[in-house]
Design a protein around this motif. Structure first.
Motif, PDB file in Angstrom:
ATOM      1  N   GLN A 106       0.822  -1.197   0.000  1.00  0.00           N
ATOM      2  CA  GLN A 106       0.000   0.000   0.000  1.00  0.00           C
ATOM      3  C   GLN A 106       0.863   1.256   0.000  1.00  0.00           C
ATOM      4  N   GLU A 107       1.951   1.214   0.778  1.00  0.00           N
ATOM      5  CA  GLU A 107       2.874   2.349   0.794  1.00  0.00           C
ATOM      6  C   GLU A 107       3.500   2.563  -0.577  1.00  0.00           C
ATOM      7  N   TYR A 108       3.843   1.450  -1.221  1.00  0.00           N
ATOM      8  CA  TYR A 108       4.433   1.539  -2.561  1.00  0.00           C
ATOM      9  C   TYR A 108       3.429   2.111  -3.566  1.00  0.00           C
ATOM     10  N   ASP A 110       0.931   4.042  -2.893  1.00  0.00           N
ATOM     11  CA  ASP A 110       0.731   5.460  -2.592  1.00  0.00           C
ATOM     12  C   ASP A 110       1.825   6.310  -3.220  1.00  0.00           C
ATOM     13  N   LYS A 111       3.060   5.793  -3.188  1.00  0.00           N
ATOM     14  CA  LYS A 111       4.162   6.523  -3.826  1.00  0.00           C
ATOM     15  C   LYS A 111       3.946   6.617  -5.339  1.00  0.00           C
ATOM     16  N   LYS A 113       1.083   6.502  -6.859  1.00  0.00           N
ATOM     17  CA  LYS A 113      -0.042   7.391  -7.107  1.00  0.00           C
ATOM     18  C   LYS A 113       0.384   8.850  -7.044  1.00  0.00           C
ATOM     19  N   SER A 114       1.310   9.136  -6.109  1.00  0.00           N
ATOM     20  CA  SER A 114       1.781  10.521  -6.007  1.00  0.00           C
ATOM     21  C   SER A 114       2.578  10.934  -7.229  1.00  0.00           C
TER      22      SER A 114
END
Length: 210
Positions: A106-108, A110-111, A113-114
């Protein structure tokens, strides 16, 4: 009648008491361990006190067969408890690993997506920026798109756990073994009781009659 009251009934009750552990929550390790060990020791004490009252013979007595089967059930319950505890701890580790893996993924994501929202792509080579953006928007092969460039790889490097495959849960879970023990132990013991008393009260008695 004496041995039925002093040996058969107590040993049967000890076996039944050992099944109570199957319905105790496996998180209650002290209670289940105490019950399992107590039933084993109680049956050993009963066997020793009963054999002390009987004459020493080389042949296997009917009571020895009964005690042996009862001890097998009680000891089997103790082994079932140890197996459930082991599988339960293993399942906890797998669940924690899956949770950590999902958090990293999920963190990956999110990165990634940013990547669409910041102006970082405009500061990079235009060809590479278009290639990465196209792959990101299509949702295809994100790892290759990001790790193919050193600038982005240093910022948006995917976690190593996303590259591997998630561990598959075992077919033999602690809950499944608990359910099987609740069914198999009583049903098989009832079957043993039927065969035992039929053999020694009907078949054996028939052959020993003059």
């Amino acid at each position: 009648l004496y041995f039925i009251l002093q040996s058969y009934i107590p040993s049967t009750l000890i076996v039944i008491c050992s099944w109570v552990a199957f319905w105790i929550n496996r998180e209650g390790i002290p209670g289940r361990a105490c019950l399992s060990i107590t039933t084993v020791l109680s049956l050993i004490t009963l066997i020793g006190s009963t054999n002390a009252k009987l004459p020493n013979v080389s042949a296997v007595k009917a009571l020895d067969v009964y005690f042996g089967i009862c001890f097998g059930y009680v000891f089997g319950g103790l082994l079932e408890f140890a197996t459930v505890i082991y599988l339960g701890s293993k399942e906890k580790k797998l669940a924690a690993a899956r949770k950590e893996r999902a958090a990293k993924q999920q963190e990956y994501l999110d990165k990634v997506k940013s990547l669409r929202e910041v102006s970082l792509l405009h500061e990079l080579d235009s060809y590479f920026a278009q290639d990465v953006l196209r792959n990101v928007l299509e949702g295809d092969d994100l790892n290759r798109a990001i790790t193919s460039s050193a600038p982005l790889a240093s910022i948006f490097s995917p976690p190593e756990s996303t590259a591997g495959t998630a561990p598959k849960p075992s077919r033999w879970t602690a809950s499944r073994i608990e359910v099987m023990a609740r069914i198999c132990f009583p049903s098989s013991f009832i079957l043993f009781q039927s065969l035992y008393w039929f053999y020694y009260c009907v078949i054996k008695a028939h052959y020993v009659q003059p």
